[in-house]
Design an enzyme around this catalytic site. Sequence first.
Site, mmCIF file in Angstrom:
data_model
loop_
_atom_site.group_PDB
_atom_site.id
_atom_site.type_symbol
_atom_site.label_atom_id
_atom_site.label_comp_id
_atom_site.label_asym_id
_atom_site.label_seq_id
_atom_site.Cartn_x
_atom_site.Cartn_y
_atom_site.Cartn_z
ATOM 1 N N GLU A 636 23.365 71.472 -41.383
ATOM 2 C CA GLU A 636 24.385 70.747 -40.607
ATOM 3 C C GLU A 636 23.606 69.805 -39.711
ATOM 4 O O GLU A 636 22.820 70.250 -38.881
ATOM 5 C CB GLU A 636 25.178 71.720 -39.722
ATOM 6 C CG GLU A 636 25.664 72.960 -40.433
ATOM 7 C CD GLU A 636 27.070 72.816 -40.958
ATOM 8 O OE1 GLU A 636 27.684 71.764 -40.698
ATOM 9 O OE2 GLU A 636 27.544 73.743 -41.617
ATOM 10 N N CYS A 670 26.938 67.074 -31.521
ATOM 11 C CA CYS A 670 26.830 66.367 -32.805
ATOM 12 C C CYS A 670 28.091 65.560 -33.057
ATOM 13 O O CYS A 670 28.055 64.502 -33.674
ATOM 14 C CB CYS A 670 26.615 67.354 -33.931
ATOM 15 S SG CYS A 670 27.962 68.519 -34.093
HETATM 16 P P1 NAD Z 1 15.946 69.265 -34.101
HETATM 17 O O1 NAD Z 1 16.151 68.871 -35.512
HETATM 18 O O2 NAD Z 1 14.875 68.607 -33.340
HETATM 19 O O3 NAD Z 1 15.659 70.824 -34.003
HETATM 20 C C1 NAD Z 1 16.509 71.787 -34.571
HETATM 21 C C2 NAD Z 1 15.713 73.043 -34.858
HETATM 22 O O4 NAD Z 1 14.787 72.798 -35.888
HETATM 23 C C3 NAD Z 1 14.902 73.546 -33.684
HETATM 24 O O5 NAD Z 1 14.989 74.941 -33.616
HETATM 25 C C4 NAD Z 1 13.501 73.105 -34.032
HETATM 26 O O6 NAD Z 1 12.521 73.890 -33.432
HETATM 27 C C5 NAD Z 1 13.517 73.289 -35.518
HETATM 28 N N1 NAD Z 1 12.459 72.566 -36.253
HETATM 29 C C6 NAD Z 1 11.841 71.436 -35.903
HETATM 30 N N2 NAD Z 1 10.934 71.093 -36.851
HETATM 31 C C7 NAD Z 1 10.985 72.031 -37.792
HETATM 32 C C8 NAD Z 1 10.286 72.243 -39.017
HETATM 33 N N3 NAD Z 1 9.380 71.401 -39.461
HETATM 34 N N4 NAD Z 1 10.605 73.319 -39.741
HETATM 35 C C9 NAD Z 1 11.544 74.183 -39.339
HETATM 36 N N5 NAD Z 1 12.222 74.042 -38.192
HETATM 37 C C10 NAD Z 1 11.948 72.970 -37.413
HETATM 38 O O7 NAD Z 1 17.367 69.092 -33.400
HETATM 39 P P2 NAD Z 1 17.719 69.332 -31.860
HETATM 40 O O8 NAD Z 1 17.160 68.230 -31.057
HETATM 41 O O9 NAD Z 1 17.389 70.731 -31.478
HETATM 42 O O10 NAD Z 1 19.305 69.246 -31.916
HETATM 43 C C11 NAD Z 1 20.018 68.058 -31.858
HETATM 44 C C12 NAD Z 1 20.428 67.626 -33.248
HETATM 45 O O11 NAD Z 1 21.241 68.637 -33.840
HETATM 46 C C13 NAD Z 1 21.306 66.392 -33.245
HETATM 47 O O12 NAD Z 1 20.913 65.555 -34.291
HETATM 48 C C14 NAD Z 1 22.702 66.928 -33.514
HETATM 49 O O13 NAD Z 1 23.590 66.002 -34.063
HETATM 50 C C15 NAD Z 1 22.407 68.062 -34.408
HETATM 51 N N6 NAD Z 1 23.511 69.012 -34.407
HETATM 52 C C16 NAD Z 1 24.314 69.075 -35.498
HETATM 53 C C17 NAD Z 1 25.402 69.940 -35.501
HETATM 54 C C18 NAD Z 1 26.318 70.044 -36.674
HETATM 55 O O14 NAD Z 1 27.073 70.988 -36.734
HETATM 56 N N7 NAD Z 1 26.309 69.121 -37.591
HETATM 57 C C19 NAD Z 1 25.639 70.750 -34.399
HETATM 58 C C20 NAD Z 1 24.779 70.659 -33.306
HETATM 59 C C21 NAD Z 1 23.702 69.799 -33.332
#
Ligand code: NAD
Length: 878
Positions: A636, A670
Amino acid sequence: MIRQAVAAAMRMMGEQFLLGRTIEAALARAKRENYLSSFDMLGEGARTEADAERYEKLYADAIEAVGRKRGGQGPEDGHGISVKLSALCPRYEATHEARVMAELYPRLLRLMTLAAKHDLNCAIDAEEADRLVLSLKMIARLVAEPALEGWTGFGVVVQAYQTRSPEVIARLAALARQSGRRLMIRLVKGAYWDAEIKKAQVLGRAGYPVWTTKPATDLAYLVCAQALIDAAPHLYPQFATHNAHTLAAVRHMADKAGVAIEHQRLHGMGETLYAAAAQRYGAMTVRAYAPVGGHEDLLPYLVRRLLENGANTSFVHALTDARVPAEVVVADPIAAVEAHPGRHPRLPLPVDLYGDARRNSLGEDLSIAADRAVLTGAVGPLIAEPVTAGPLIGGRRIDTGPALDVRSPNDRRVKLGVIREADEAAIDEAFSRARAAQKAWNALEGVGRAKTLRAMGDALEAARPRLCALLSLEAGKTWPDAISEVREAVDFCRFYAAEAERLFTGEVALRGPAGETNTHALHGRGVFVCISPWNFPLAIFTGQIAAALAAGNAVLAKPAEQTPLIAYEAVRLFHGAGLDPDLLALIPGAGETVGPILTRHPSLVGVAFTGGGDTARIINQTLAARPGAILPFIAETGGLNGLFVDTSALAEQVVDDVISSAFGSAGQRCSALRLLFLPHDTAETLVERLCGAMDVLKVGDPSDPATDIGPLIDEDAKGLLEAHLKSLQSHATRLHRAPAGGAETGLYFPPVLAEIASLDGIDREVFGPVLHILRYDPEKLDEMAAKLADKGYGLTLGVHTRLESFIARVQAAVPAGNVYVNRSIIGAVVGVQPFGGEGLSGTGPKAGGPYTLIRFASERAVSVNISAQGGDPALLNL
Ligand code: NAD
Ligand code: FAD
């Protein structure tokens, strides 16, 4: 022809319910038609300071005009004015008491002083139940004002449908007695009933603030009427109703007590009733509540009247329905309540909203000071006792490795606790424990697993104040956001419990040819890794885990770097709720280091991820590079969400939804609104009002209940937004910012409104409170919508209109997973499901939340053939 007919019908309805467009016209008509009036200057719900100033002037001019025309009458026999407090302040809310007292109260005092100078009656209308206490506080202050000494025209409206109404009258009577100042009390039943019911359900309140059966309201009216009559002469009773039974009953009660009363009706209603009453009872004082204003302000008032007259519970409706016998129309409410005491059978308590499916989650009521105190009281202990967190493997915290400080985004000096990262050995151990435990968990089937998930829902609910406080401190959530988030986490547990029972219990028999039994069943796959973002650090974290567990998997959960403490609390709650600790490990750590260890691990069977699109792509590539089975990857990601408004949309509703969607949670959702499309014709006024509404937003410490917008999550986020703002400064055609707030040492970024000329260059999600506005030519709507669709997102889409065809056009042009439509009808609803998505209303799985459990499951179809020859022995016995 149809348009002309509708316009004529609107005009006729307007004339029916409006006394005049201006106060002068209304006064002239009242004189001509020999009317005693309380004039209501149409308009309510100021959204900006400019609105409030305009309404104050309107009221003041009206008081002056009525005062000038007064021919020596006093408050009882002269015209008066009714005032709506929501028109005098854009933030007339219990959580904004300081602002209300600093801004609304002086306005009200000025108006009341003016009314006292002219010796008119001036009444404060009753509005929504959440505002009752605040209004009573202002009334208590007004009663003590020296400037109003000796004036007997101060009026207050009391709604009998509120369950608190007898206490309200008792308090007003005590105020009048103690101060020696007579109050005029208009008793009404109340005009916002359906809105009160909906709000209590949406916000998960313990009960309803209003009675739920019509006879209960009617009876409450009589109880309040008697209390008013008993409190004369300190209170001057004014009975507003169009119900013949109610009118006759209060008349009887007043005559018996020998107390002088006034009757009231609405302009355009009740003429025949009061003419008949005058024949029966002789001369009586009847005052009409007379709306004054233009047709453009009439809608909310008109909708309330149409709803009231159209409701089948309404007296007026029953009276004009020839099929309803007279004895039913004037049925005795006491007998009706005795026959059916208690709540309306078709109105479950908010907790039972979802019937047998699941219990609704409950939340604190922020309009109640005691509830606010429960939340704010939970902050101190968390600051006093920082949390020591770390990986949780087999239920045991690992205390090796460097401890990293976790600091609050509200104030970087505040240390909330420490966290340690999981290393490869810990991850290996977590996988092997999880693999070993998963089989027994899977064997429990849906029914067995649902028990633990429901226990987790209850545990979260019980810990709500502490969790809200942690969300506020660690993630910068305001109280409404924090409550919604905990409620959503609770709801996920209960929702997936029910889904587990539905989908994961036994085998489903399939139809087939003779001699075969074919079945289909779903099972857990093994060990899932759940990776969550910081912006819903409890709801999404818990939702992913609950879904994976419900499907019979074990889980290694990796929280975002920014928010490990709330995740630590959640995992401990899962274990405390009876989950075998081996089934759920907490794996904190940096995404770049811990992430690949998790996603490359040979024991992994699938990943549930929520976060940015770029991260999703990295994980996807890592999974693709693995040898062996192709694993499920549930991702997501972000969005570039648009809202299309047309000229039929209601400005106030647009302003409310845009402000809440674009700037709520500091834009860190999001589903937050990023691109607002306004038609040329109304764009200028809407932008003006949006700017005005931004000016009254409070940016600051989210643990202050008056705060609307909390901080950003970290320095990186702030850097990205500052850079984006800089680029907007060079190319936006208009830029506006909300007032700054919050500690210097916090990560504050006041909301930005930017008008831009084109969508070029807006290709990525800007994760913060920045609203981009584009004006469009309605002739070229499809072109504009197609440009948004071409950006390749499609998470959420909003539409504000009264036209079905507009909704269909926008929806057809922009494919999106979640569509929020606001049909712009007000009066009836508190606002449709707020545009803004998960975490906002907390009433069920929404955008990005409801994982289809089948994506976490392995499927097994079994076919058994009874005999190689193909025959079924049973066939022989047909
Ligand atoms: P992010 O992608 O930076 O991080 C999300 C998670 O992924 C964190 O736990 C991070 O540590 C982990 N991560 C980072 N690199 C990784 C890797 N190489 N391998 C595995 N895991 C890794 O996102 P964020 O800044 O924490 O959150 C904001 C983003 O989330 C925004 O883009 C937002 O739109 C999205 N979001 C989407 C929804 C949805 O339902 N579509 C809901 C909430 C947030
Ligand atoms: P009835 O048909 O006897 O009663 C309708 C009432 O029953 C409504 O309140 C409705 O909500 C309630 N009801 C319907 N179904 C149920 C149910 N299932 N459970 C519980 N209750 C139910 N209203 C305000 O809110 N604030 C004001 O300041 C205000 N000022 C007014 C001033 C005047 C002069 C007048 C005449 C009315 C005013 N009203 C105000 C509106 C008033 O509340 C409505 O006109 C009133 O509800 C109609 O009452 P009734 O006795 O005429 O009708």
